[in-house]
Design a protein around this motif. Sequence first.
Motif, PDB file in Angstrom:
ATOM      1  N   ALA A 149     -39.306  33.031  14.143  1.00 15.57           N
ATOM      2  CA  ALA A 149     -38.142  33.409  14.942  1.00 15.57           C
ATOM      3  C   ALA A 149     -38.090  32.609  16.242  1.00 15.57           C
ATOM      4  O   ALA A 149     -37.004  32.291  16.750  1.00 15.57           O
ATOM      5  N   LYS A 150     -39.247  32.260  16.745  1.00 12.67           N
ATOM      6  CA  LYS A 150     -39.314  31.513  18.005  1.00 12.67           C
ATOM      7  C   LYS A 150     -38.984  30.038  17.803  1.00 12.67           C
ATOM      8  O   LYS A 150     -38.269  29.427  18.597  1.00 12.67           O
ATOM      9  N   THR A 151     -39.529  29.428  16.742  1.00 11.29           N
ATOM     10  CA  THR A 151     -39.348  27.989  16.534  1.00 11.29           C
ATOM     11  C   THR A 151     -38.063  27.659  15.784  1.00 11.29           C
ATOM     12  O   THR A 151     -37.503  26.582  15.959  1.00 11.29           O
ATOM     13  N   ARG A 152     -37.613  28.569  14.909  1.00 10.13           N
ATOM     14  CA  ARG A 152     -36.416  28.377  14.088  1.00 10.13           C
ATOM     15  C   ARG A 152     -36.561  27.225  13.097  1.00 10.13           C
ATOM     16  O   ARG A 152     -35.588  26.759  12.516  1.00 10.13           O
ATOM     17  N   SER A 153     -37.751  26.738  12.883  1.00  7.46           N
ATOM     18  CA  SER A 153     -37.962  25.613  11.968  1.00  7.46           C
ATOM     19  C   SER A 153     -38.060  26.116  10.529  1.00  7.46           C
ATOM     20  O   SER A 153     -38.791  27.076  10.255  1.00  7.46           O
ATOM     21  N   PRO A 154     -37.365  25.465   9.594  1.00  7.91           N
ATOM     22  CA  PRO A 154     -37.632  25.731   8.179  1.00  7.91           C
ATOM     23  C   PRO A 154     -39.100  25.406   7.877  1.00  7.91           C
ATOM     24  O   PRO A 154     -39.705  24.556   8.534  1.00  7.91           O
ATOM     25  N   VAL A 155     -39.642  26.063   6.880  1.00 10.94           N
ATOM     26  CA  VAL A 155     -41.053  25.879   6.530  1.00 10.94           C
ATOM     27  C   VAL A 155     -41.138  25.371   5.096  1.00 10.94           C
ATOM     28  O   VAL A 155     -40.559  25.967   4.179  1.00 10.94           O
ATOM     29  N   LEU A 156     -41.859  24.273   4.897  1.00  7.73           N
ATOM     30  CA  LEU A 156     -42.081  23.751   3.549  1.00  7.73           C
ATOM     31  C   LEU A 156     -43.186  24.569   2.891  1.00  7.73           C
ATOM     32  O   LEU A 156     -44.265  24.763   3.475  1.00  7.73           O
ATOM     33  N   ALA A 157     -42.924  25.053   1.690  1.00  4.86           N
ATOM     34  CA  ALA A 157     -43.902  25.896   0.986  1.00  4.86           C
ATOM     35  C   ALA A 157     -43.788  25.621  -0.509  1.00  4.86           C
ATOM     36  O   ALA A 157     -43.066  24.728  -0.942  1.00  4.86           O
ATOM     37  N   VAL A 158     -44.534  26.389  -1.298  1.00  2.00           N
ATOM     38  CA  VAL A 158     -44.434  26.301  -2.755  1.00  2.00           C
ATOM     39  C   VAL A 158     -43.674  27.513  -3.263  1.00  2.00           C
ATOM     40  O   VAL A 158     -43.519  28.521  -2.572  1.00  2.00           O
ATOM     41  N   VAL A 159     -43.194  27.415  -4.486  1.00  2.00           N
ATOM     42  CA  VAL A 159     -42.274  28.409  -5.015  1.00  2.00           C
ATOM     43  C   VAL A 159     -42.882  29.804  -5.060  1.00  2.00           C
ATOM     44  O   VAL A 159     -42.151  30.809  -4.990  1.00  2.00           O
ATOM     45  N   ASP A 160     -44.203  29.914  -5.170  1.00  2.00           N
ATOM     46  CA  ASP A 160     -44.848  31.223  -5.248  1.00  2.00           C
ATOM     47  C   ASP A 160     -45.300  31.755  -3.895  1.00  2.00           C
ATOM     48  O   ASP A 160     -46.045  32.738  -3.834  1.00  2.00           O
ATOM     49  N   PHE A 161     -44.867  31.116  -2.810  1.00  2.00           N
ATOM     50  CA  PHE A 161     -45.252  31.599  -1.476  1.00  2.00           C
ATOM     51  C   PHE A 161     -44.755  33.034  -1.311  1.00  2.00           C
ATOM     52  O   PHE A 161     -43.615  33.352  -1.648  1.00  2.00           O
ATOM     53  N   PRO A 162     -45.609  33.936  -0.815  1.00  2.00           N
ATOM     54  CA  PRO A 162     -45.211  35.349  -0.736  1.00  2.00           C
ATOM     55  C   PRO A 162     -44.035  35.565   0.211  1.00  2.00           C
ATOM     56  O   PRO A 162     -43.892  34.855   1.207  1.00  2.00           O
ATOM     57  N   PRO A 163     -43.161  36.534  -0.095  1.00  2.00           N
ATOM     58  CA  PRO A 163     -41.995  36.813   0.762  1.00  2.00           C
ATOM     59  C   PRO A 163     -42.425  37.198   2.172  1.00  2.00           C
ATOM     60  O   PRO A 163     -43.453  37.855   2.373  1.00  2.00           O
ATOM     61  N   MET A 164     -41.646  36.779   3.153  1.00  2.00           N
ATOM     62  CA  MET A 164     -41.909  37.094   4.543  1.00  2.00           C
ATOM     63  C   MET A 164     -40.689  37.786   5.147  1.00  2.00           C
ATOM     64  O   MET A 164     -39.544  37.407   4.847  1.00  2.00           O
ATOM     65  N   PRO A 165     -40.894  38.787   6.009  1.00  2.00           N
ATOM     66  CA  PRO A 165     -39.763  39.515   6.601  1.00  2.00           C
ATOM     67  C   PRO A 165     -38.837  38.579   7.374  1.00  2.00           C
ATOM     68  O   PRO A 165     -39.285  37.654   8.051  1.00  2.00           O
ATOM     69  N   GLY A 166     -37.532  38.819   7.259  1.00  2.00           N
ATOM     70  CA  GLY A 166     -36.557  38.070   8.031  1.00  2.00           C
ATOM     71  C   GLY A 166     -36.310  36.660   7.545  1.00  2.00           C
ATOM     72  O   GLY A 166     -35.672  35.863   8.246  1.00  2.00           O
ATOM     73  N   THR A 167     -36.797  36.325   6.349  1.00  2.00           N
ATOM     74  CA  THR A 167     -36.634  34.965   5.834  1.00  2.00           C
ATOM     75  C   THR A 167     -36.127  35.004   4.397  1.00  2.00           C
ATOM     76  O   THR A 167     -36.200  36.037   3.722  1.00  2.00           O
ATOM     77  N   VAL A 168     -35.642  33.853   3.940  1.00  2.00           N
ATOM     78  CA  VAL A 168     -35.310  33.671   2.528  1.00  2.00           C
ATOM     79  C   VAL A 168     -35.985  32.394   2.058  1.00  2.00           C
ATOM     80  O   VAL A 168     -36.178  31.459   2.843  1.00  2.00           O
ATOM     81  N   ALA A 169     -36.384  32.363   0.806  1.00  2.00           N
ATOM     82  CA  ALA A 169     -37.001  31.166   0.228  1.00  2.00           C
ATOM     83  C   ALA A 169     -36.016  30.557  -0.762  1.00  2.00           C
ATOM     84  O   ALA A 169     -35.457  31.258  -1.605  1.00  2.00           O
ATOM     85  N   ARG A 170     -35.816  29.246  -0.639  1.00  2.00           N
ATOM     86  CA  ARG A 170     -34.890  28.554  -1.515  1.00  2.00           C
ATOM     87  C   ARG A 170     -35.593  27.360  -2.151  1.00  2.00           C
ATOM     88  O   ARG A 170     -36.203  26.549  -1.448  1.00  2.00           O
ATOM     89  N   PRO A 171     -35.495  27.205  -3.479  1.00  2.00           N
ATOM     90  CA  PRO A 171     -36.100  26.038  -4.127  1.00  2.00           C
ATOM     91  C   PRO A 171     -35.404  24.763  -3.672  1.00  2.00           C
ATOM     92  O   PRO A 171     -34.196  24.754  -3.414  1.00  2.00           O
ATOM     93  N   ILE A 172     -36.179  23.683  -3.587  1.00  2.00           N
ATOM     94  CA  ILE A 172     -35.631  22.378  -3.225  1.00  2.00           C
ATOM     95  C   ILE A 172     -35.304  21.627  -4.516  1.00  2.00           C
ATOM     96  O   ILE A 172     -36.096  21.617  -5.462  1.00  2.00           O
ATOM     97  N   VAL A 173     -34.137  20.979  -4.524  1.00  2.56           N
ATOM     98  CA  VAL A 173     -33.695  20.238  -5.716  1.00  2.56           C
ATOM     99  C   VAL A 173     -33.183  18.853  -5.320  1.00  2.56           C
ATOM    100  O   VAL A 173     -33.013  18.551  -4.146  1.00  2.56           O
ATOM    101  N   ASP A 174     -32.943  18.059  -6.337  1.00  4.46           N
ATOM    102  CA  ASP A 174     -32.355  16.706  -6.167  1.00  4.46           C
ATOM    103  C   ASP A 174     -33.138  15.824  -5.189  1.00  4.46           C
ATOM    104  O   ASP A 174     -32.571  15.377  -4.191  1.00  4.46           O
ATOM    105  N   PRO A 175     -34.386  15.474  -5.462  1.00  5.59           N
ATOM    106  CA  PRO A 175     -35.210  15.848  -6.615  1.00  5.59           C
ATOM    107  C   PRO A 175     -35.964  17.152  -6.364  1.00  5.59           C
ATOM    108  O   PRO A 175     -35.903  17.727  -5.272  1.00  5.59           O
TER     109      PRO A 175
END
Length: 324
Positions: A242-268
């Motif tokens: 919330a402080k940095t506002r930076s998106p975070v690079l993770a893997v698809v199975d990263f556990p859910p975190m409050p206040g966030t959404v995880a979106r798969p990266i595509v193309d490629p």
Amino acid sequence: MSTVPYAVDSRLLRSFLAVAEELHFTRAAARLFVAQQALSRDVKRLERELGVELFVRSTRQVGLTGDGERLVPHARRVLEAQEELVAAFRQARPLLVDLNSPGLATGVRVLRRAREIVPELELMARYESGLTYAAAEILAGRLDVSFGRFAGLEPGVRARLGQQPVRYEPMTVILPEDHRLAALDAVPLAELAGERVYAGAGNPRTPEWTDLAARLFEGRGIEIAAPAPLAVGEEEFRRVMAKTRSPVLAVVDFPPMPGTVARPIVDPVPLSPVSLVWREGLRHPGLDALRRAAGELAKAEVWLSHPEDGWIPARDALIMMTFT
């Protein structure tokens, strides 16, 4: 006339027996969870050391020579004696298995299956957060096994470790719920241009992850976010994000975190290569179970399938095709 060595590596005998019993190099390699090329090298080395030819090979079949048939009972006795010796001293000490971070599914599932295979053994989970740090702990004897990007380790470190490819994990980006990209079902990599994405910069435990991100972002207008305090636990992760506002690079199975959404990266679809890693020379039935479990899951879940639109550095792809 060749001189028979005073001691024959038991791995060579195990490779020989697998081929002798299967009479098929591909099936024998699958049984031992090794590459067929590595198995062939072991058999040829044993033939050189003993000074005999053990197999008759043709394009369609494999057969034992007379010397090969003569070696079979000796090899079995040696391996049985070795197993008895190991069992006598095994009293299997706990095997310490690093899962990197709580909630990451790949390591958790491999460990769970290994525990089913050897319920009599104690396989203890650890969370060391990063293969670079875990590898140092493995080489120091304070840890036995870990998971992560093997190609991201220094060559001198890799030379002292064994590894088995387990999975190509698709990457995802974790976004604040109100981020401009949060409404998308999947985020095209080009849409991250102009963003500063957190990828563990400055964390001495995970430089292999930051390096992978740098290779992915290169030439795409995506910056790696400056180092941030290491967040441990959901509340700290939420607060720092919330402080940095930076998106975070993770893997698809990263556990859910409050206040966030995880979106798969595509193309490629960027892929994070995951290997099972251990100290070269480690002998433990728990490691055998982990390797078997990793092989079973990789096959059942098609974890080592490389999608057509997948992205992975060439060095990683090569290393994932060659394993101990």
